[in-house]
Design an enzyme around this catalytic site. Sequence first.
Site, PDB file in Angstrom:
ATOM      1  N   ASP A  46      -9.608  -4.596  -5.262  1.00 19.01           N
ATOM      2  CA  ASP A  46      -9.127  -3.531  -4.381  1.00 19.01           C
ATOM      3  C   ASP A  46      -9.971  -2.275  -4.569  1.00 19.01           C
ATOM      4  O   ASP A  46     -10.126  -1.785  -5.685  1.00 19.01           O
ATOM      5  CB  ASP A  46      -7.665  -3.222  -4.710  1.00 19.01           C
ATOM      6  N   HIS A  84      -7.665  -5.232  -1.016  1.00 19.70           N
ATOM      7  CA  HIS A  84      -6.460  -4.589  -0.500  1.00 19.70           C
ATOM      8  C   HIS A  84      -5.778  -5.450   0.561  1.00 19.70           C
ATOM      9  O   HIS A  84      -4.939  -4.972   1.317  1.00 19.70           O
ATOM     10  CB  HIS A  84      -6.810  -3.211   0.074  1.00 19.70           C
ATOM     11  N   SER A 143       0.843  -1.190   0.000  1.00 19.22           N
ATOM     12  CA  SER A 143       0.000   0.000   0.000  1.00 19.22           C
ATOM     13  C   SER A 143       0.884   1.247   0.000  1.00 19.22           C
ATOM     14  O   SER A 143       1.656   1.456  -0.928  1.00 19.22           O
ATOM     15  CB  SER A 143      -0.956  -0.039   1.191  1.00 19.22           C
TER      16      SER A 143
END
Length: 679
Positions: free
Chosen positions: A618, A653, A535
Amino acid sequence: MALSTTAFSQQTFSPPATKSTPVKDTLHGVIITDNYRWLEDKKNPDVIAWTKAQHDYGNAYLAQTQKIHPDLKEKIAAYINMDYEGPLNVVGKRVFQNVKLKGDKQYKIYTYIHGKKILIWDPVQLDTTGNVSTTSTQYTYDGERAAILTQKSGAEVNTVYFIDTRTGKQIHDPLTNIFDFSWTKDQQHAYLTIRSQADVDKQVPLKTYLLKVGEPIEKAVFVGTTADAKNSFFIYDNRYGDVTFSGESDFYSNDLKIRPTGSLTDGKLIYSSKKFQAYPDVIGDKMYIKTNDNAPNSKLMVGDKNNPDYKNWKTLIPESTTVMEDYAVTKHNIIVQDKKDIQSRLTIYDFNGKKIGPVPMPESGSVSEISYDREQDSIYLTLATFTSTPKIYVASPANFKWRLFYKRELPVDMSNITGEIKFYISKDGTRVPVFVVHRKDMKLDGTNPVLLTAYGGFEAGIKPGYYGFYAPFIQHGGIVVEPGIRGGDEYGEKWHRDGMLANKQNCFDDFYSCAEWLIKEKYTSPEHIVAMGGSNGGLLMGASATQRPDLFKAIVCEVPLLDMLRYHKFLIARYWIPEYGSSDDPEAFQWLLRYSPYQNIRVGVNIPPMLITAGANDTRVDPMNAKKFVAALQNNPGQVSPIVLHMDYDSGHGSGQATQQIIDNWSFIFEYIMNQLNM
């Protein structure tokens, strides 16, 4: 094995071709050419085909070129797929427990009634594949009902189910497309924030409503939203005071309105800031507010709900040289959790803010968390170390006579592993803390395999914690190193601000300085370091690849932000603008252009091997970042090292994965790391 390794090394990396279709933009007088803009459209059949071809080829290439560690997956599974019975969760006069036994695909919820353990929630009953997971559970104050938020395949678009917590039976129709849910004080209504996939795709401001639970969503009453999708609307009732707070916030600042609980009026504005944040908690007539308002390390203020304006707030416990993390107002005292050099501790104050002394601790360790149950008059304390699982203790804050409330036993051998907190000096002279976890028989000979990982953003810092997850890697001789680089909260808001917006390069420099320190201190050498981050940490990996390819043997870049000139145009990424800035702003454009990995690939410069992962579902970071970066690197003249794209088609994610999926994914990643390090 030598012959086999030689054969592996001769395998040519020849990924599927990627067409270049240049698109030119002029941003603030600068012409930017984007050759792979076409990969942004995830619904385009050509993009779908290209993505699958890249994923399949990468898997096949790694299968042909990597040796298998027979015990690795088994050891990872031993940590992930085991009997887990969580701490007892006391709600009102009810008791609940999260449980996941070996072989379970997701966590279940049990309750205890007259000593009998009763299953009341199992998300696998909604989807036998295990792709539906529990996002959160919101109990009523008496614990008799629960709202359970679920997501499918990590998409973070929730469905809420309502159950009777004695039987597990659904008592209302579920609500779909819910982002957030919280019960009101009367426990008959709820505040709902709506977010559908269309809202995510269009980046529209989210709207919050008040609904009597059990009634159709069409009867919900609108209570608030924001003008810009980068901000969020919040509202919450106070359990121990008859007031409701609401307002608009970004990650780091907010305004604040107060109204009587149950009122649908807009409320009175009592606080507003574009730099600081304040979210009060009311007990009786007193407001307690932990805030960083002109206090980067935070302070505790107090006010009167009947005279609530900010100008009337008083400092109760002032800012210190250490960082105030949390507090609990008990019936007897106030307990403050602070941290010094990333290790947390507890201190007792009286109600006038006078310091009484440290909380007597049941044993040594860093404080992970404190919480206070006012009905039970019990304080819960979680202690953590590098090599032992967290322990939860409970006591009355009147006497601090602790008893062990919960300890998890794990089948992981940590007896020959040790963890250290050390410090190194970054490029600009800043002292940075770092965790170094390794076998006790490690030798400083410059050849140890190192996994270097960091995050550095959004006030998410490092804290001492159990490293059992990394045990298979460490037991093979690896060292896990995690620096607390700027952008986190290790030393308060200043530490964060020194790693955001125009200061983002400090995060990267801190990371490189850690690698250089490891080399200087003879822990390792560049050919023995693999960097890994996800991330915002994936952005760190992209910067590491393009700025300092000399420091790393290989890089694992997970669900990353990489095109920083366009990241904010996709999914919910407008939320990240307060952290990074936006290329729509001329000033922010300049600093983003200087470091954005996608725009800073140097022609003819080979970067280390990279495994770049993305989640097909995501909703936070669009996989276009990973796809475009992979395409640009693979087609960069002079790029020799393999750049592999790995798509996770059943998650987003990273959240919501089924047990076997977690095991498979981490086994895949650690096989890659250990092969790159010749372990």
